[in-house]
Design a protein around this motif. Structure first.
Motif, PDB file in Angstrom:
ATOM      1  N   GLN A 108       0.818  -1.213   0.000  1.00  0.00           N
ATOM      2  CA  GLN A 108       0.000   0.000   0.000  1.00  0.00           C
ATOM      3  C   GLN A 108       0.849   1.259   0.000  1.00  0.00           C
ATOM      4  OE1 GLN A 108      -3.375   0.618  -0.238  1.00  0.00           O
ATOM      5  NE2 GLN A 108      -3.409  -1.519  -0.851  1.00  0.00           N
ATOM      6  N   ASP A 109       2.072   1.165   0.547  1.00  0.00           N
ATOM      7  CA  ASP A 109       2.968   2.321   0.582  1.00  0.00           C
ATOM      8  C   ASP A 109       3.738   2.500  -0.727  1.00  0.00           C
ATOM      9  OD1 ASP A 109       4.735   0.193   0.679  1.00  0.00           O
ATOM     10  OD2 ASP A 109       5.638   0.762   2.597  1.00  0.00           O
ATOM     11  N   GLY A 110       3.499   1.638  -1.713  1.00  0.00           N
ATOM     12  CA  GLY A 110       4.163   1.738  -3.003  1.00  0.00           C
ATOM     13  C   GLY A 110       5.521   1.055  -3.070  1.00  0.00           C
ATOM     14  N   ARG A 111       5.956   0.494  -1.946  1.00  0.00           N
ATOM     15  CA  ARG A 111       7.258  -0.188  -1.921  1.00  0.00           C
ATOM     16  C   ARG A 111       7.129  -1.618  -2.434  1.00  0.00           C
ATOM     17  NH1 ARG A 111      10.195  -0.026   3.599  1.00  0.00           N
ATOM     18  NH2 ARG A 111      11.786  -0.963   2.302  1.00  0.00           N
ATOM     19  N   SER A 112       8.192  -2.044  -3.091  1.00  0.00           N
ATOM     20  CA  SER A 112       8.221  -3.420  -3.585  1.00  0.00           C
ATOM     21  C   SER A 112       8.597  -4.369  -2.453  1.00  0.00           C
ATOM     22  CB  SER A 112       9.236  -3.550  -4.721  1.00  0.00           C
ATOM     23  OG  SER A 112      10.530  -3.230  -4.257  1.00  0.00           O
ATOM     24  N   ALA A 113       8.163  -5.598  -2.605  1.00  0.00           N
ATOM     25  CA  ALA A 113       8.491  -6.645  -1.641  1.00  0.00           C
ATOM     26  C   ALA A 113       8.452  -7.981  -2.373  1.00  0.00           C
ATOM     27  CB  ALA A 113       7.492  -6.651  -0.485  1.00  0.00           C
ATOM     28  N   ARG A 114       9.206  -8.923  -1.867  1.00  0.00           N
ATOM     29  CA  ARG A 114       9.123 -10.299  -2.371  1.00  0.00           C
ATOM     30  C   ARG A 114       8.784 -11.197  -1.193  1.00  0.00           C
ATOM     31  NH1 ARG A 114      13.331 -12.500  -6.297  1.00  0.00           N
ATOM     32  NH2 ARG A 114      11.821 -11.537  -7.688  1.00  0.00           N
ATOM     33  N   ALA A 115       7.738 -11.979  -1.382  1.00  0.00           N
ATOM     34  CA  ALA A 115       7.352 -12.990  -0.400  1.00  0.00           C
ATOM     35  C   ALA A 115       7.846 -14.330  -0.921  1.00  0.00           C
ATOM     36  CB  ALA A 115       5.839 -13.004  -0.225  1.00  0.00           C
ATOM     37  N   HIS A 116       8.650 -15.000  -0.126  1.00  0.00           N
ATOM     38  CA  HIS A 116       9.186 -16.316  -0.483  1.00  0.00           C
ATOM     39  C   HIS A 116       8.437 -17.341   0.366  1.00  0.00           C
ATOM     40  CE1 HIS A 116      12.185 -19.154  -1.937  1.00  0.00           C
ATOM     41  NE2 HIS A 116      12.333 -19.590  -0.709  1.00  0.00           N
ATOM     42  N   TYR A 117       7.457 -17.992  -0.253  1.00  0.00           N
ATOM     43  CA  TYR A 117       6.590 -18.939   0.444  1.00  0.00           C
ATOM     44  C   TYR A 117       7.210 -20.328   0.457  1.00  0.00           C
ATOM     45  CZ  TYR A 117       2.642 -15.696   0.357  1.00  0.00           C
ATOM     46  OH  TYR A 117       1.801 -14.628   0.551  1.00  0.00           O
ATOM     47  N   THR A 118       7.059 -20.999   1.575  1.00  0.00           N
ATOM     48  CA  THR A 118       7.386 -22.416   1.691  1.00  0.00           C
ATOM     49  C   THR A 118       6.061 -23.141   1.845  1.00  0.00           C
ATOM     50  OG1 THR A 118       9.453 -21.870   2.808  1.00  0.00           O
ATOM     51  CG2 THR A 118       8.672 -24.138   3.005  1.00  0.00           C
ATOM     52  N   MET A 119       5.876 -24.145   1.014  1.00  0.00           N
ATOM     53  CA  MET A 119       4.601 -24.852   0.968  1.00  0.00           C
ATOM     54  C   MET A 119       4.732 -26.249   1.574  1.00  0.00           C
ATOM     55  SD  MET A 119       2.858 -22.448  -0.446  1.00  0.00           S
ATOM     56  CE  MET A 119       1.298 -23.303  -0.689  1.00  0.00           C
ATOM     57  N   GLU A 120       3.594 -26.770   2.035  1.00  0.00           N
ATOM     58  CA  GLU A 120       3.559 -28.117   2.606  1.00  0.00           C
ATOM     59  C   GLU A 120       2.406 -28.887   1.969  1.00  0.00           C
ATOM     60  OE1 GLU A 120       4.210 -28.984   6.945  1.00  0.00           O
ATOM     61  OE2 GLU A 120       2.039 -29.327   6.804  1.00  0.00           O
ATOM     62  N   ARG A 121       2.709 -30.078   1.504  1.00  0.00           N
ATOM     63  CA  ARG A 121       1.664 -30.945   0.950  1.00  0.00           C
ATOM     64  C   ARG A 121       1.099 -31.777   2.085  1.00  0.00           C
ATOM     65  NH1 ARG A 121       1.147 -33.033  -4.862  1.00  0.00           N
ATOM     66  NH2 ARG A 121      -1.101 -33.280  -4.834  1.00  0.00           N
ATOM     67  N   GLU A 122      -0.202 -31.725   2.256  1.00  0.00           N
ATOM     68  CA  GLU A 122      -0.864 -32.451   3.330  1.00  0.00           C
ATOM     69  C   GLU A 122      -1.181 -33.883   2.900  1.00  0.00           C
ATOM     70  OE1 GLU A 122      -0.923 -30.924   6.269  1.00  0.00           O
ATOM     71  OE2 GLU A 122      -0.042 -29.223   5.203  1.00  0.00           O
ATOM     72  N   LYS A 123      -1.492 -34.725   3.869  1.00  0.00           N
ATOM     73  CA  LYS A 123      -1.792 -36.128   3.585  1.00  0.00           C
ATOM     74  C   LYS A 123      -2.947 -36.297   2.616  1.00  0.00           C
ATOM     75  CE  LYS A 123       0.033 -37.804   7.921  1.00  0.00           C
ATOM     76  NZ  LYS A 123      -0.229 -38.339   9.240  1.00  0.00           N
ATOM     77  N   ASP A 124      -3.886 -35.358   2.620  1.00  0.00           N
ATOM     78  CA  ASP A 124      -5.035 -35.452   1.718  1.00  0.00           C
ATOM     79  C   ASP A 124      -4.729 -34.911   0.313  1.00  0.00           C
ATOM     80  OD1 ASP A 124      -4.998 -32.678   2.017  1.00  0.00           O
ATOM     81  OD2 ASP A 124      -7.005 -32.555   2.891  1.00  0.00           O
ATOM     82  N   GLY A 125      -3.477 -34.483   0.091  1.00  0.00           N
ATOM     83  CA  GLY A 125      -3.062 -33.983  -1.213  1.00  0.00           C
ATOM     84  C   GLY A 125      -3.183 -32.479  -1.370  1.00  0.00           C
ATOM     85  N   SER A 126      -3.817 -31.813  -0.421  1.00  0.00           N
ATOM     86  CA  SER A 126      -3.966 -30.359  -0.510  1.00  0.00           C
ATOM     87  C   SER A 126      -2.642 -29.676  -0.153  1.00  0.00           C
ATOM     88  CB  SER A 126      -5.075 -29.883   0.434  1.00  0.00           C
ATOM     89  OG  SER A 126      -4.695 -30.100   1.786  1.00  0.00           O
ATOM     90  N   TRP A 127      -2.539 -28.420  -0.505  1.00  0.00           N
ATOM     91  CA  TRP A 127      -1.354 -27.620  -0.194  1.00  0.00           C
ATOM     92  C   TRP A 127      -1.701 -26.581   0.860  1.00  0.00           C
ATOM     93  CZ3 TRP A 127       3.445 -28.631  -1.814  1.00  0.00           C
ATOM     94  CH2 TRP A 127       3.593 -29.525  -2.885  1.00  0.00           C
ATOM     95  N   ARG A 128      -0.747 -26.337   1.752  1.00  0.00           N
ATOM     96  CA  ARG A 128      -0.884 -25.291   2.769  1.00  0.00           C
ATOM     97  C   ARG A 128       0.405 -24.474   2.808  1.00  0.00           C
ATOM     98  NH1 ARG A 128      -4.293 -26.854   7.344  1.00  0.00           N
ATOM     99  NH2 ARG A 128      -6.003 -28.056   6.479  1.00  0.00           N
ATOM    100  N   ILE A 129       0.305 -23.284   3.305  1.00  0.00           N
ATOM    101  CA  ILE A 129       1.457 -22.393   3.441  1.00  0.00           C
ATOM    102  C   ILE A 129       2.152 -22.704   4.765  1.00  0.00           C
ATOM    103  CG2 ILE A 129       2.174 -19.983   3.660  1.00  0.00           C
ATOM    104  CD1 ILE A 129      -0.388 -19.370   1.882  1.00  0.00           C
ATOM    105  N   ASP A 130       3.451 -23.031   4.668  1.00  0.00           N
ATOM    106  CA  ASP A 130       4.218 -23.423   5.847  1.00  0.00           C
ATOM    107  C   ASP A 130       5.206 -22.348   6.278  1.00  0.00           C
ATOM    108  OD1 ASP A 130       4.725 -25.400   7.862  1.00  0.00           O
ATOM    109  OD2 ASP A 130       6.620 -25.870   6.845  1.00  0.00           O
ATOM    110  N   GLY A 131       5.240 -21.242   5.590  1.00  0.00           N
ATOM    111  CA  GLY A 131       6.120 -20.145   5.971  1.00  0.00           C
ATOM    112  C   GLY A 131       6.187 -19.119   4.865  1.00  0.00           C
TER     113      GLY A 131
END
Length: 142
Positions: A108-131
């Motif tokens: 919102q302040d106009g500054r750039s940012a990079r989000a580096h997501y770590t993902m986790e695959r769950e036992k049911d095959g779905s994906w969740r954000i782990d960091g």
């Protein structure tokens, strides 16, 4: 020296390993990961804590304990993710056996940012954000 059957088994095994490594960041995984991250960002935009929290891995949920605690942390430490002006998905990759996804944001302040997501695959095959590691400012994209 391996017998011919043994050599074929090793080659087949290496082929399967290579295929699984490609599949780990292939089009289907990329689409699923993008969808999870996009849904969480949309939940943040609508202050829908339960929906955003539901997309976090069980580990992250245990760390924060509740949607309210999770949302308070995001509002305080992840403003560009919480209220982005723009969102651009970058490269998908793999680190330490986990799928990673870079997302370039303008806050919102106009500054750039990079989000580096770590993902986790769950036992049911779905994906969740782990960091999510956030880098702000001029060093984004370098």
């Amino acid at each position: 020296m391996l017998p011919a059957a043994g050599a074929l088994a090793v080659i087949a095994g290496l082929g399967a390993l290579h295929a699984s490594a490609e599949d780990a960041t292939g089009p289907a995984v990329r689409a699923a990961v993008h969808a999870v991250i996009a849904r969480q960002i949309e939940a943040f935009r609508h202050d829908d804590g339960p929906a955003a929290f539901a997309l976090a891995s069980p580990h992250i949920q245990a760390l924060f304990g509740s949607a309210d605690g999770f949302m308070a942390m995001v509002r305080h430490a992840y403003q560009p993710v919480y209220r982005p002006q723009s969102v651009t998905f970058g490269p998908i990759g793999s680190e330490h056996g986990q799928v990673t996804q870079d997302v370039d944001l303008i806050g919102q302040d106009g500054r750039s940012a990079r989000a580096h997501y770590t993902m986790e695959r769950e036992k049911d095959g779905s994906w969740r954000i782990d960091g999510c590691a956030l880098t702000l400012g001029n060093d984004v994209g370098t």
